[in-house]
Design an enzyme around this catalytic site. Sequence first.
Site, PDB file in Angstrom:
ATOM      1  CE  LYS A  99      -3.729   1.780   2.537  1.00 61.84           C
ATOM      2  NZ  LYS A  99      -4.013   1.879   3.760  1.00 61.84           N
ATOM      3  CB  SER A 154      -8.034   3.183   2.906  1.00 59.09           C
ATOM      4  OG  SER A 154      -7.224   3.145   3.839  1.00 59.09           O
ATOM      5  CB  SER A 197      -8.715   0.230   5.813  1.00 55.22           C
ATOM      6  OG  SER A 197      -8.760   1.505   6.219  1.00 55.22           O
TER       7      SER A 197
END
Lengths: 512, 489, 96
Positions: free
Chosen positions: A79, A154, A178
């Site tokens: 990420k 997210s 997330s």
Amino acid sequence: MALFDQTATEHLKGLESGALKSVELTQTYLDRIRAVDNRVGAFLSVDADGALKRAEEIDERRAKKQRVGRLAGLPLAVKDILCERGKVTTCASRMLQQFRPPYDATVIAKLREADAVFVGRTNMDEFAMGGSTENSAFQVTRNPWDLERSPGGSSGGSAAAVAAGMAPLAIGTDTGGSIRQPAGLCGVVGMKPTYGRVSRFGLIAFASSLDQIGPFGQSVEDAALLLETIAGHDPRDTTSLDVPVPAYSQSVNKPLANLRIGWVREHFGGGLDKEVESAVRAAFEVYKSLGATLHEISLPHSKYAVATYYVIAPSEASSNLARYDGVHFGYRTDEKEMLAELAADRRRLETAGDKAGLEHLDSALVRMYRRTRAEGFGPEVKRRIMLGTYALSAGYYDAYYLKALKLRRLIRKDFDDAFGKVDLIAGPITPAPAFKIGEMSGDPLAMYLVDIYTVSANLAGIPGLCLPCGRSQAGLPIGLQLQAPALEEERLFCGARMFEQATDWDKGRAKL
Amino acid sequence: MSDYTTIVGLEVHVQLATASKLFCGCSTKFGAEPNTQTCPVCIGLPGTLPVMNRNAFQLALKTAVALNCEIPAYTKWDRKQYYYPDLPKNYQISQYDLPMSQHGYLDIGDPKGAFEPKRVRILRAHLEEDAGKSLHDEVAGKGDSLIDLNRTGTPLLEIVSEPDMRSPLEAKAFLTELKLLLTYIGVSDCNMQEGSLRVDANVNLHIDTAEGKVATPIIEIKNMNSFRAVERALEYEVGRQWCEWQETHRKLGDAPKQTRGWDDVAGVTRGQRSKEESSDYRYFPDPDLAPVTVGPQDAAAIRESLGELPAALRGRLESDFGLSAYDADVLVNQGSPVVTYFLDVAKFTGDPKAAANWVTQDVLRTLKESEHTIESLPVASSALAELIRKVKAGEVPSSRAREVFQTMVEKRVDVAAAMQSLGIAAVDEGELIALCQKLLAANPKTISDVRAGKLQAVGALIGQAKKQNPNVDPTRFRELCLELIEKAP
Amino acid sequence: MSISRRDNEKVALLGRLRLTEDELAIMTTELAQIVGYVDQLSEVDTDGIEPMAHAIEVANVFRADEVSPSLSREEALSNAPHRDERGYLVPAVLGE
Ligand SMILES: [Zn+2]
């Protein structure tokens, strides 16, 4: 089954036996990225050359029987929120579009030491604020199971990358769900460890007391392997816990005897999609068939979890994001334009004889801050900064921030009480399967309420895991969430693996 | 004509003498080139986290104990939020509602009696991080300010007094005593030029009027770079507030608290712009830092380790060594190395009075007039003790002792060598008696004067004796003369 | 508790954001809605409950007072949007 559909654990067997080369494996995933990511949009950047070079070097070391790390040769997606020395780390924000950290996050360093092969950096909601990955400043990520739908967020890029076979493993972060929520919506395994289990050093903070880094994989075994690699005490993170890390990948296949599973009365109220409910109830039956006992429990304060979370998280965020001001790093507004604007404003007020206006006129510096932040942040980030600033400001602190901290303790206490009676808590991960892109974007509160089943674990600091447990009639994955007491990740993995082995939901792959 | 009382409270920021910063490993050394002592943590780069320096906390604790503060069992860290370019995170890690220490005191006095001894209460002392520096003038003309983050993250102890001081002089005495205490316990070098000690003062007047006591608005004064500046700024501000009161009759609460900056050259304070929103710091507990617990045994151990503090030391010099309050004060105010020097001289000579005289006069004068510190002074305490012993034994004439001392300093030699270079040799007793007899024989009037009770008549003979032999010890010569006169028929 | 447009202007300045008229209008509506939802916290009796600022509560975590290497000046300044060879540059801060 295509090579990219196999699990990391399977790949590792091939790599270790010599049947598979990392170069071949890495190339397979790079090809897959080239083939499908223009439709999915999971990656913000792909480092094909770097990955192949690294794979080659690891193959050589392995061939020479030199020592290699635990993940040697396995491709992995990260990420875009973990700092990597010299590599652009954007947090999917215009603010950090050019930011190259001069240091490595602890987790990046651990993964490098484990000889993982970084294939690319994945998309996310800007600064991890959101549950759809639509808040990225750069691109939309689509759910590999249905490209009209959101992968969640997210960490939507990481979840989608694994679900689409573009990486066998990925790193995400979880502040209010997330990792677990996109794992559920994308039909992969995602796990949020106990707060403090994994070092946050180098993780760009959203809400410091809630953020945790965790693994994504195609199987529980894969998630266990990845957590084992990244977990552990870090003297650079005061909140990281100085406790031994069990060998999760070794213990994951041991079934739990006399397992007591709690299901939460409050989770099955209104708002829960019928298909989701029946998939989750079917999962309970699977556990019963495996000898587990099911117990109804109550988390009386769980209905306040979202409200509590949306005070604490934005408050911390408003503070953590104050540093993005265009002074020491990151985006800065055009100064010439800014100074011209200041001069024009001043002239206008002088002409109008507006003394009060002149007195309150923003100075060049304040103007620079405000323009920089107005231009560098997207709407959701601004909304949370506003919310958090408001909750911490004079006159509101006690009613909002302090109140939320007290609710947080009550929520934690609910879990303590519950775990006195059961070993694991099982339930839905989201009220419904993946929603359509754009469906929620006009209604922030509705979007926040999607987090209803996930935020409690962050508030309480306990570990949570999501794994696939069914599919809707439309063919969308449905996730099962399991939660365990703090530091009981081992129990969580074992419990999840029991279900996984008894069912075939982990074998399903998105058709692209 | 109404009367008024001056009310002063002080806020002192002290840099603690750690090797590394409060939350990262960067050096705290002063004077490096801009931005050469920074790292991702103190630049506040995304993803970085603070880890607290144990020594900084210990030094802060030590100071708090020395200031007689209560040490709460639990303390935590909060973020104080405001935007400024030399504060890279745009929040300062500080302490808000649960500081590490509170409710202490510091006793101040004036040995010359300029004010009554008093106890100044300490409201609180807490640990926080320093900000960097904004350099304005160096890039003058370019319209930009240069930001240097070397100082960012240096540990600071903020010490807040209650408004217990009643004059600029008391404020100065408080600062002097505080600095002395901090240097005694070694927690800070308190160098104001380098910014290791910074002072803000809050001042207002309580005015007696026909309607009773009225308080004027509190003014905070900043930018004072020496204790003398603090005193002058307060004197100026008292006068200014008095005049303003007479003109406006503005009371406390009529206007928001104002900040004024001291201009040392012009000798005035000037109003500084204040922002209406600037006081909303939105403090909240820093989620990145763990709280700290301090047990009663920890505080006791610190107290144990402190050693003798200035106030106690003054008392001991008076009671155990018979020094005057004034001498004790002079010695202690010089700092602990000078006191140690004195104690050594006193021990070696067994004569604390003589040791005090020598140290407070010749030694301190030498330090003042030369580049020497007590540590670099060429006359070690044992050497000074030897000189004192020789003077007492009559081997060095007391009239020439100071000369010998100066020579020891300048030529870096011991007593014997200094005496030799000055041609001082002890005069043999027999020789001295002979000289005495000779001079008495030549001055019969002296004998009759002495017998008539005018003992001081001997003085003339001492003068003559010294002319004939400069090494004559006047004290011993006087004794001999008087003896011989008494014995004479 | 309601949240007014004036409140939002103040909060935007505190948070150093600049909102256009339109953004301010939308923000006022949205925040009012969110704050309205959050207001349900007030119905819970939290008397005597200790606030919980950390997810896992540990205490007394320190590092040793040891100097470690700093970044080179060039590295430190490498991400600065506006700088010279010695440091970060910002619009003059005199009188701020
Ligand atoms: Zn540093």
